[in-house]
Design an enzyme around this catalytic site. Sequence first.
Site, PDB file in Angstrom:
ATOM      1  N   HIS A  69       0.803   5.141   1.368  1.00 36.20           N
ATOM      2  CA  HIS A  69       0.065   5.966   2.329  1.00 36.20           C
ATOM      3  C   HIS A  69       0.726   7.353   2.389  1.00 36.20           C
ATOM      4  O   HIS A  69       1.952   7.448   2.472  1.00 36.20           O
ATOM      5  CB  HIS A  69       0.099   5.307   3.714  1.00 36.20           C
ATOM      6  CG  HIS A  69      -0.721   6.042   4.718  1.00 36.20           C
ATOM      7  ND1 HIS A  69      -2.094   6.027   4.715  1.00 36.20           N
ATOM      8  CD2 HIS A  69      -0.359   6.847   5.748  1.00 36.20           C
ATOM      9  CE1 HIS A  69      -2.546   6.784   5.702  1.00 36.20           C
ATOM     10  NE2 HIS A  69      -1.518   7.293   6.344  1.00 36.20           N
ATOM     11  N   ASN A  94       0.856  -1.192   0.000  1.00 38.84           N
ATOM     12  CA  ASN A  94       0.000   0.000   0.000  1.00 38.84           C
ATOM     13  C   ASN A  94       0.882   1.229   0.000  1.00 38.84           C
ATOM     14  O   ASN A  94       1.994   1.206   0.528  1.00 38.84           O
ATOM     15  CB  ASN A  94      -0.880   0.016   1.258  1.00 38.84           C
ATOM     16  CG  ASN A  94      -1.811   1.224   1.301  1.00 38.84           C
ATOM     17  OD1 ASN A  94      -2.402   1.594   0.264  1.00 38.84           O
ATOM     18  ND2 ASN A  94      -1.948   1.841   2.454  1.00 38.84           N
ATOM     19  N   SER A 129       4.737   6.825   2.413  1.00 40.35           N
ATOM     20  CA  SER A 129       5.325   5.538   2.790  1.00 40.35           C
ATOM     21  C   SER A 129       4.721   4.448   1.921  1.00 40.35           C
ATOM     22  O   SER A 129       3.515   4.445   1.675  1.00 40.35           O
ATOM     23  CB  SER A 129       5.005   5.191   4.241  1.00 40.35           C
ATOM     24  OG  SER A 129       5.350   6.234   5.126  1.00 40.35           O
ATOM     25  N   ASP A 156      -2.623   0.494   8.101  1.00 37.50           N
ATOM     26  CA  ASP A 156      -1.410   1.272   7.822  1.00 37.50           C
ATOM     27  C   ASP A 156      -0.264   0.903   8.764  1.00 37.50           C
ATOM     28  O   ASP A 156       0.593   1.740   9.077  1.00 37.50           O
ATOM     29  CB  ASP A 156      -1.702   2.787   7.898  1.00 37.50           C
ATOM     30  CG  ASP A 156      -2.763   3.212   6.890  1.00 37.50           C
ATOM     31  OD1 ASP A 156      -2.802   2.642   5.791  1.00 37.50           O
ATOM     32  OD2 ASP A 156      -3.557   4.110   7.218  1.00 37.50           O
TER      33      ASP A 156
HETATM   34  C1  GAR Z   1      -2.753   9.039  -2.846  1.00 41.73           C
HETATM   35  O1  GAR Z   1      -2.283  10.221  -2.287  1.00 41.73           O
HETATM   36  C2  GAR Z   1      -2.562   7.885  -1.880  1.00 41.73           C
HETATM   37  O2  GAR Z   1      -1.383   7.971  -1.130  1.00 41.73           O
HETATM   38  C3  GAR Z   1      -3.777   8.044  -1.014  1.00 41.73           C
HETATM   39  O3  GAR Z   1      -4.814   8.372  -1.900  1.00 41.73           O
HETATM   40  C4  GAR Z   1      -4.273   9.070  -3.019  1.00 41.73           C
HETATM   41  C5  GAR Z   1      -4.729   8.365  -4.283  1.00 41.73           C
HETATM   42  O4  GAR Z   1      -4.388   9.105  -5.423  1.00 41.73           O
HETATM   43  N1  GAR Z   1      -4.043   6.843  -0.301  1.00 41.73           N
HETATM   44  C6  GAR Z   1      -4.563   6.814   0.933  1.00 41.73           C
HETATM   45  O5  GAR Z   1      -4.875   7.805   1.540  1.00 41.73           O
HETATM   46  C7  GAR Z   1      -4.747   5.430   1.507  1.00 41.73           C
HETATM   47  N2  GAR Z   1      -5.067   5.493   2.890  1.00 41.73           N
HETATM   48  P1  GAR Z   1      -4.408   8.383  -6.856  1.00 41.73           P
HETATM   49  O6  GAR Z   1      -5.790   7.741  -7.016  1.00 41.73           O
HETATM   50  O7  GAR Z   1      -4.239   9.535  -7.823  1.00 41.73           O
HETATM   51  O8  GAR Z   1      -3.296   7.415  -6.908  1.00 41.73           O
END
Ligand code: GAR
Length: 197
Positions: free
Chosen positions: A110, A108, A137, A146
């Site tokens: 995060h 994942n 991360s 997480d």
């Molecule tokens: C990213 O910033 C990712 O790190 C976050 O959602 C966004 C997705 O963007 N993930 C989380 O918050 C997971 N808990 P994307 O759809 O453009 O890749």
Amino acid sequence: MTKRVAILISGGGSNMVSLVEDMAGDHPARPVIVLSNRADAGGLEKAKARGIPTAVVDHRPFGSDRPAFEAALNHVLDQARPDIICLAGFMRVLTEGFVTRWQGKMLNIHPSLLPKYKGLHTHQRAIEAGDTEAGCSVHEVTAELDGGQVLGQVRVPIDPDDTADSLAAKVLVQEHMLYPLILRRFASGDRSRIDLP
Ligand code: GAR
């Protein structure tokens, strides 16, 4: 042997695109499916445009029955036979049953410097805490939200005039660099941690 990668998304899929675009040439893995819990996830069209099979398992008809939702996810995944699952902006909490099934194979990304700021609103929380740096991360997924082993981090300075949105945009650029780097290493069997300034 080339590793098969499933990517799970809920939104725009920019991290998914960065992973997919890196999986070419001598990369030890290839994408086999992009799976979303939302039919309107913008990343689905981006995956299709890149010739990657897509699937949707809408979580809403399952209500609070997470195991039933996850059984439907597993039905799709079992057909795709992934060696690795990358969560890339997949915004559903997964149960211990699902995580255990794929333990050691699931990553994942995060948007915080774990173990700080698990869960949501990471950038706002970092700003409110007066932190001078934020980041992202990549970690192995375990039953603790997480909480799995961190495989890589990138640090990003927080400027005095940063908002949650401006910080998210800066961190996202680094996510697009970090996640492909870690997946490439993970797919070749390297789980050692990398910390980038
Ligand atoms: C990213 O910033 C990712 O790190 C976050 O959602 C966004 C997705 O963007 N993930 C989380 O918050 C997971 N808990 P994307 O759809 O453009 O890749």
